[in-house]
Design an enzyme around this catalytic site. Structure first.
Site, PDB file in Angstrom:
ATOM      1  N   SER A 129      76.509 -69.306  54.534  1.00 45.16           N
ATOM      2  CA  SER A 129      76.158 -67.926  54.191  1.00 45.16           C
ATOM      3  C   SER A 129      77.271 -67.270  53.406  1.00 45.16           C
ATOM      4  CB  SER A 129      75.881 -67.099  55.450  1.00 45.16           C
ATOM      5  OG  SER A 129      75.550 -65.771  55.099  1.00 45.16           O
ATOM      6  N   LYS A 184      71.861 -70.513  61.530  1.00 44.45           N
ATOM      7  CA  LYS A 184      71.726 -69.895  60.205  1.00 44.45           C
ATOM      8  C   LYS A 184      70.377 -69.191  60.068  1.00 44.45           C
ATOM      9  CE  LYS A 184      72.762 -69.023  55.878  1.00 44.45           C
ATOM     10  NZ  LYS A 184      71.532 -68.773  55.165  1.00 44.45           N
ATOM     11  N   HIS A 187      70.753 -65.972  61.826  1.00 48.40           N
ATOM     12  CA  HIS A 187      71.579 -65.131  60.942  1.00 48.40           C
ATOM     13  C   HIS A 187      70.701 -64.459  59.898  1.00 48.40           C
ATOM     14  CE1 HIS A 187      73.570 -64.574  57.046  1.00 48.40           C
ATOM     15  NE2 HIS A 187      74.708 -64.364  57.688  1.00 48.40           N
ATOM     16  N   ASN A 188      69.829 -65.230  59.268  1.00 44.15           N
ATOM     17  CA  ASN A 188      68.993 -64.667  58.215  1.00 44.15           C
ATOM     18  C   ASN A 188      67.950 -63.715  58.769  1.00 44.15           C
ATOM     19  OD1 ASN A 188      70.491 -66.490  56.705  1.00 44.15           O
ATOM     20  ND2 ASN A 188      68.774 -67.034  55.396  1.00 44.15           N
ATOM     21  N   GLU A 191      69.720 -60.627  59.167  1.00 42.49           N
ATOM     22  CA  GLU A 191      69.943 -60.110  57.809  1.00 42.49           C
ATOM     23  C   GLU A 191      68.719 -59.355  57.302  1.00 42.49           C
ATOM     24  OE1 GLU A 191      69.958 -62.290  53.538  1.00 42.49           O
ATOM     25  OE2 GLU A 191      71.463 -63.035  54.952  1.00 42.49           O
TER      26      GLU A 191
END
Length: 470
Positions: A129, A184, A187-188, A191
């Site tokens: 990222s 990840k 995480h997104n 986000e």
């Protein structure tokens, strides 16, 4: 050909090329390959005079790597990764490491690890990222997969990773199987929610307060100095200050209001449903993008569907302060949902995810880097089995200070007909989680009525069924 390169990169698009330059700048000799000749040429030009080599084939790339070989695959997720693996497999030896740095579904990573069992080839799925700049200057990295690979790739990955304020590299081992790519994905998902709540703050300032982008920019810049300090709030201040050179208008006002997505937010929402984890703000951020995409329908509906009547103007200064607190509360709820999703997957797959470490890795380099991540790291370092971020003493205190402003912002938006789905879902999530009793008792009665699904009672153990019309 002599084996002189420390690492090979397959896929020389923006991310692959910039990661290669990052690696070279940290003392590693890099070999790169791409199927497209134009990308190979670009790589040769950008790495001229550096410790880098452009291979003309996968075989040539593999042949110039030191043993055990380390390869980083930076191609689009899905079939392209499988194709590269199929071509690499006969070229590699036991002990060689293949890392997939794309936005890959964690299930695909787990499948590929199983497919390579017995070959001795070590497979790693690593979340990356930070975008183009992060790849070049220091991303946040979330590797997971075959644990035997970590000692071989740790020196490389931690060397190129971003550094937090305490100097720690934003790269640590996440766990076995698809753990790295799952982290990840979450995480997104966070986000998506983070970006949507910021957009809703911007929209409220415009629609309810009549503020121009130029007036909003210093507000976001000021917010970026306090508890809302984050990469996304900072770039929002920059975006709102930017003027289109041709028209002299704020560039943001000239951008079509239809958002695109690459799928990771959707995956996070799908996985939440599969695992039975409550993550409505992440899901509503995805739905906000899908409704933005039906622009023609929205324009037509605007002439048909009625909204509220005109209401009294909202006082600017006081309401901006409320939006600040609403944004902070919604952001905390989004992170809480993300970490609940991590915990749900950890129970399902027994990865033993390091929650405090994950928060630490996200403190720099990545898109969701924010000041509050250090508080999240502390919370999980103090209580690794924390049931929900909301019940941590620090965050419970922040929510106590901000929740009333979140309510008033949501109520005001609803009365004025301004859509703020992420704010609304964050408030609903907070209120549902703090409710000792919910109306699911009636829901269970309904299920039992039409489907004999049974229910439990509060006054005695067991499962019960009632013939409701007798």
């Amino acid at each position: 050909m002599s084996q002189t390169a420390d690492i090979g990169i397959v896929g020389l698009g923006v991310m692959g090329e910039n990661l290669a330059l990052n690696l070279e700048s940290h003392g590693f000799a890099v070999a790169g390959f791409d199927l497209e000749a134009t990308r190979r040429d670009s790589f040769s030009q950008r790495t001229a005079g550096k410790r880098a080599f452009t291979a003309r084939s996968l075989a040539e790339l593999v042949g110039c790597l030191k043993l055990p070989r380390r390869l980083l695959v930076m191609v689009p997720a899905g079939a392209a990764v499988d194709a590269v693996l199929a071509d690499l497999r006969p070229l590699l030896y036991a002990g060689d490491v293949v890392m997939d740095g794309g936005n890959t579904r964690f299930g695909d990573t787990q499948r590929r690890i199983l497919d390579l069992q017995g070959t001795g080839i070590l497979y790693v799925g690593t979340g990356v990222s930070g975008g183009e700049e992060g790849a070049l200057h220091g991303p946040a990295l979330m590797p997971g997969g075959d644990p035997q690979a970590w000692p071989l790739v740790q020196p490389v990955l931690q060397a190129i990773a971003a550094r937090a304020e305490d100097g720690a590299p934003c790269c640590e081992w996440m766990g076995p199987g698809g753990a790295g790519h799952f982290v990840k994905t979450v995480h997104n998902g966070i986000e998506y929610a983070d970006m949507q709540t910021i957009c809703e703050a911007f929209w409220l300032m415009q629609e309810l307060l009549g503020m121009t982008p130029g007036e909003m920019s210093p507000v976001f810049a000021q917010w970026n100095e306090g508890p809302l300090s984050s990469y996304l709030v900072g770039i929002t201040a920059d975006i709102l200050a930017h003027t289109d050179r041709e028209s002299g208008k704020p560039l943001v006002d000239l951008i079509l209001d239809t958002a695109e997505q690459k799928g990771t937010g959707k995956w996070a929402s799908q996985i939440a449903l599969e695992l039975g984890i409550t993550a409505p703000t992440i899901a509503d951020a995805v739905f906000a993008r899908t409704v933005s995409a039906v622009k023609d329908e929205r324009v037509a509906a605007a002439d048909i569907l009625r909204g509220p009547g005109k209401l009294a103007a909202v006082e600017r200064e006081a309401f901006v302060a409320k939006i600040h607190n609403a944004l902070l509360a919604a952001k905390i709820c989004a992170y809480a949902q993300g970490f609940q999703l991590l915990a749900g997957a950890d129970r399902e797959y027994q990865w033993h995810l390091p929650f405090a470490t994950i928060a630490a890795v996200w403190r720099a380099g990545c898109i969701i880097r924010a000041r509050l991540l250090e508080d999240i790291r502390r919370a999980y370092a103090h209580a690794p089995d924390l049931q929900n971020l909301l019940v941590d003493a620090h965050f419970a205190g922040v929510m106590a200070q901000c929740q009333q402003d979140l309510r008033e912002v949501v109520a005001t938006a609803a009365l004025h007909g301004v859509a703020v789905p992420a704010f609304m879902s964050a408030l609903a999530y907070y209120d549902a989680y703090r409710a000792p009793r919910l109306p699911a008792n009636l829901l269970q009665a309904q299920r039992d009525y039409f489907g004999a699904h049974t229910y439990q009672r509060v006054d005695r153990p067991g499962k019960f069924h009632t013939r409701w019309t007798e």
